[in-house]
Design an enzyme around this catalytic site. Structure first.
Site, short mmCIF file in Angstrom:
data_model
loop_
_atom_site.label_atom_id
_atom_site.label_comp_id
_atom_site.label_asym_id
_atom_site.label_seq_id
_atom_site.Cartn_x
_atom_site.Cartn_y
_atom_site.Cartn_z
N CYS A 38 0.81 -1.22 0.00
CA CYS A 38 0.00 0.00 0.00
C CYS A 38 0.85 1.27 0.00
CB CYS A 38 -1.00 0.05 1.15
SG CYS A 38 -2.28 1.27 0.81
N CYS A 75 -5.66 2.34 -4.79
CA CYS A 75 -5.21 2.92 -3.53
C CYS A 75 -6.22 3.95 -3.07
CB CYS A 75 -3.84 3.56 -3.75
SG CYS A 75 -3.04 3.94 -2.21
P1 FAD Z 1 -1.02 -11.09 3.59
O1 FAD Z 1 -2.45 -10.77 3.52
O2 FAD Z 1 -0.14 -10.21 4.40
O3 FAD Z 1 -0.91 -12.59 4.09
C1 FAD Z 1 0.29 -13.32 4.14
C2 FAD Z 1 0.05 -14.57 4.96
O4 FAD Z 1 1.19 -15.44 4.80
C3 FAD Z 1 -0.08 -14.28 6.45
O5 FAD Z 1 -1.27 -14.86 6.95
C4 FAD Z 1 1.16 -14.92 7.05
O6 FAD Z 1 0.94 -15.46 8.34
C5 FAD Z 1 1.48 -16.02 6.05
N1 FAD Z 1 2.88 -16.44 6.08
C6 FAD Z 1 3.98 -15.69 6.32
N2 FAD Z 1 5.07 -16.46 6.35
C7 FAD Z 1 4.67 -17.73 6.09
C8 FAD Z 1 5.34 -18.98 6.01
N3 FAD Z 1 6.67 -19.08 6.19
N4 FAD Z 1 4.61 -20.09 5.73
C9 FAD Z 1 3.27 -20.01 5.54
N5 FAD Z 1 2.59 -18.85 5.64
C10 FAD Z 1 3.28 -17.73 5.91
N6 FAD Z 1 -4.49 -2.75 0.43
C11 FAD Z 1 -5.54 -2.21 -0.24
O7 FAD Z 1 -6.00 -2.81 -1.21
N7 FAD Z 1 -6.09 -1.01 0.13
C12 FAD Z 1 -5.64 -0.32 1.21
O8 FAD Z 1 -6.16 0.73 1.53
C13 FAD Z 1 -4.54 -0.87 1.95
N8 FAD Z 1 -4.06 -0.21 3.02
C14 FAD Z 1 -3.08 -0.79 3.78
C15 FAD Z 1 -2.65 -0.14 4.91
C16 FAD Z 1 -1.70 -0.70 5.74
C17 FAD Z 1 -1.25 0.04 6.97
C18 FAD Z 1 -1.18 -1.99 5.42
C19 FAD Z 1 -0.18 -2.65 6.33
C20 FAD Z 1 -1.59 -2.64 4.27
C21 FAD Z 1 -2.53 -2.06 3.43
N9 FAD Z 1 -2.97 -2.67 2.25
C22 FAD Z 1 -3.99 -2.11 1.52
C23 FAD Z 1 -2.23 -3.82 1.68
C24 FAD Z 1 -2.87 -5.19 1.83
O9 FAD Z 1 -3.21 -5.43 3.17
C25 FAD Z 1 -1.89 -6.25 1.32
O10 FAD Z 1 -1.45 -5.90 0.03
C26 FAD Z 1 -2.50 -7.65 1.26
O11 FAD Z 1 -2.96 -8.05 2.53
C27 FAD Z 1 -1.47 -8.66 0.76
O12 FAD Z 1 -2.00 -9.93 0.71
P2 FAD Z 1 -1.04 -11.21 0.72
O13 FAD Z 1 -1.95 -12.40 0.66
O14 FAD Z 1 0.02 -11.06 -0.30
O15 FAD Z 1 -0.33 -11.14 2.14
#
Ligand code: FAD
Length: 396
Positions: free
Chosen positions: A163, A340
């Site tokens: 983000c 965003c």
């Molecule tokens: P995540 O949702 O972070 O999930 C990753 C998962 O992998 C976690 O559950 C973790 O436990 C697991 N994992 C880690 N290591 C391992 C391992 N070794 N083995 C197995 N599992 C593991 N996005 C928007 O669209 N709009 C917004 O307004 C926005 N604002 C944001 C504001 C903030 C402050 C933050 C922090 C994020 C924001 N985001 C926003 C971004 C969004 O939250 C992320 O882009 C999204 O959650 C990413 O998804 P993901 O599945 O890649 O990772």
């Protein structure tokens, strides 16, 4: 040893969306898909901006991981430590070998708190705060609420982050709160960013530059935060051009820490030269291992890392993985869509939406480059429901 048809690494936004879609689309996959994730909680991170601004409760962003695992999908509560894609298996922390026919990799991004000297010791107290963690997000509102004037700094690191708009959203909320609390005149608000401009897409950058000007915020670009000296309330920045260090006193500082691909991905055969999961930017199929797909923050998709992007990536992974299972061509293409919601105050928002080429790709029939109350309501009230009840269920 264990074997599943589809193994999904990470039960976050990307992993759960794909798991739901797969068992919905192909009933024969029920009980043959596993999500591996060590965390017993799942977070709706986009709301952390409003939590840090005191406009939402952090408890609303946390649910039990078990509650988001779809029916027909298994959850293995363990961390993946190693991939052996040449032999189609991975290894977990507990030492289990999990074999797969197809692998989906979505473990998110790693926050490197220790890359800023003094940060780990300082974070969460005495005006040093961050929205980038469930544990510290309350310290942001604490810092804003207790602020009595002086200098408030909002940083942005020199790495890829999730983000890209979040570092400035919290600044706009803080600035408005300072005004309401009567301390704005005694306050200097500084956006100290390693980047060179306010936003990557010109249309929205032009609008945001006007917000910055209206609010009287100072910008210090090409400044990368390298150290926090909590005892002296000093932040040390490195000038990205001259490499000179500059010390800025702070009364509060919202830190966006450096981030990178998770270490176990970096050292795996799945990584590209920069450590990210190396996938085709249109099909999301791994470039070397055809039975592997990647999405979300850990992937090297050249777009802004957001949950909104994942909403469009998940159907691409689902469709292409099913096509591959049936020996068909991978026809579904992701165009880099990301979004965003740029909160510019309590009750105003610019909804940026764009593709790989940084062209706006707007959903609504009006100019989204304008600050709107309706779009603020969308973020605060509607998008959390869309996430929990739509996206994670594989419906949207
Ligand atoms: P995540 O949702 O972070 O999930 C990753 C998962 O992998 C976690 O559950 C973790 O436990 C697991 N994992 C880690 N290591 C391992 C391992 N070794 N083995 C197995 N599992 C593991 N996005 C928007 O669209 N709009 C917004 O307004 C926005 N604002 C944001 C504001 C903030 C402050 C933050 C922090 C994020 C924001 N985001 C926003 C971004 C969004 O939250 C992320 O882009 C999204 O959650 C990413 O998804 P993901 O599945 O890649 O990772």
């Amino acid at each position: 040893d264990m074997h599943y048809t589809v193994v999904i690494v990470g039960g976050g936004s990307g992993g759960i969306s794909v798991a739901s879609r797969l068992v919905r689309a192909a009933k024969s996959l029920r009980d043959h898909v596993v999500v591996i994730d060590p965390s017993d909680k799942h977070y709706y991170q986009p709301l952390w901006t409003l939590v840090g601004g005191g406009a939402a409760q952090k408890q609303a962003t946390e649910r039990d991981e078990a509650s988001v695992i779809p029916d027909g999908v298994k959850w293995m509560q363990d961390a993946v430590t190693e991939f052996t894609p040449d032999a189609n298996y991975l290894t977990t922390k507990s030492g289990t070998k999990v074999h797969y026919d197809y692998l989906v990799v979505a473990p998110g991004i790693q926050i490197d708190w220790d890359k800023i000297k003094g940060l780990k010791e300082a974070i969460g107290k005495d005006g040093v705060c961050s929205n980038y963690s469930y544990d510290y997000v309350d310290s942001t509102w604490e810092s804003i609420r207790n602020f009595k004037g002086g200098r408030a700094i909002f940083s942005y690191p020199n790495t890829a982050i999730k983000c890209g708009g979040a570092p400035q959203k919290i600044m706009y909320l803080a600035e408005e709160h300072f005004a309401k609390a009567g301390v704005r005149d005694a306050t200097e608000v500084v956006f100290a960013s390693a980047g060179g401009s306010i936003f990557s897409v010109k249309k929205y950058a032009d609008a945001l530059d006007k917000v910055i000007e209206r609010k009287g915020i100072k910008t210090a670009y090409k400044r990368n935060l390298v150290e926090i000296r909590a005892d002296k309330k000093e932040a040390v920045f490195e000038n990205m051009d001259t490499k000179q260090q500059e010390v800025m006193k702070y009364d509060m500082i919202h830190v966006v820490p450096p981030m990178s691909s998770p270490d176990f991905i970096k050292k795996s055969p799945l990584a590209d030269a920069n450590g990210w999961v190396d996938v085709d930017k249109f099909t999301l199929q791994h470039k070397k291992y055809p039975n592997v797909f990647g999405l979300g923050d850990a992937s090297n998709l050249p777009t802004s890392k957001t949950g909104a992007a994942i909403r469009k990536q998940a159907p691409t992974v689902e469709k292409n993985l099913l096509s591959l299972m049936h020996d068909q061509a991978l026809l579904k293409k992701y165009n880099g869509y990301t979004s965003c919601p740029l909160v510019t105050g309590y009750g105003s928002l610019i909804l940026a939406e764009f593709d790989y080429d940084l062209n706006p790709m707007e959903t609504f029939p009006f100019d989204q480059g304008v600050e709107r109350f309706s779009m603020y309501l969308l973020k605060k009230e509607l998008l959390p429901v869309v996430y929990w009840d739509g996206m994670l269920k594989g419906l949207l």
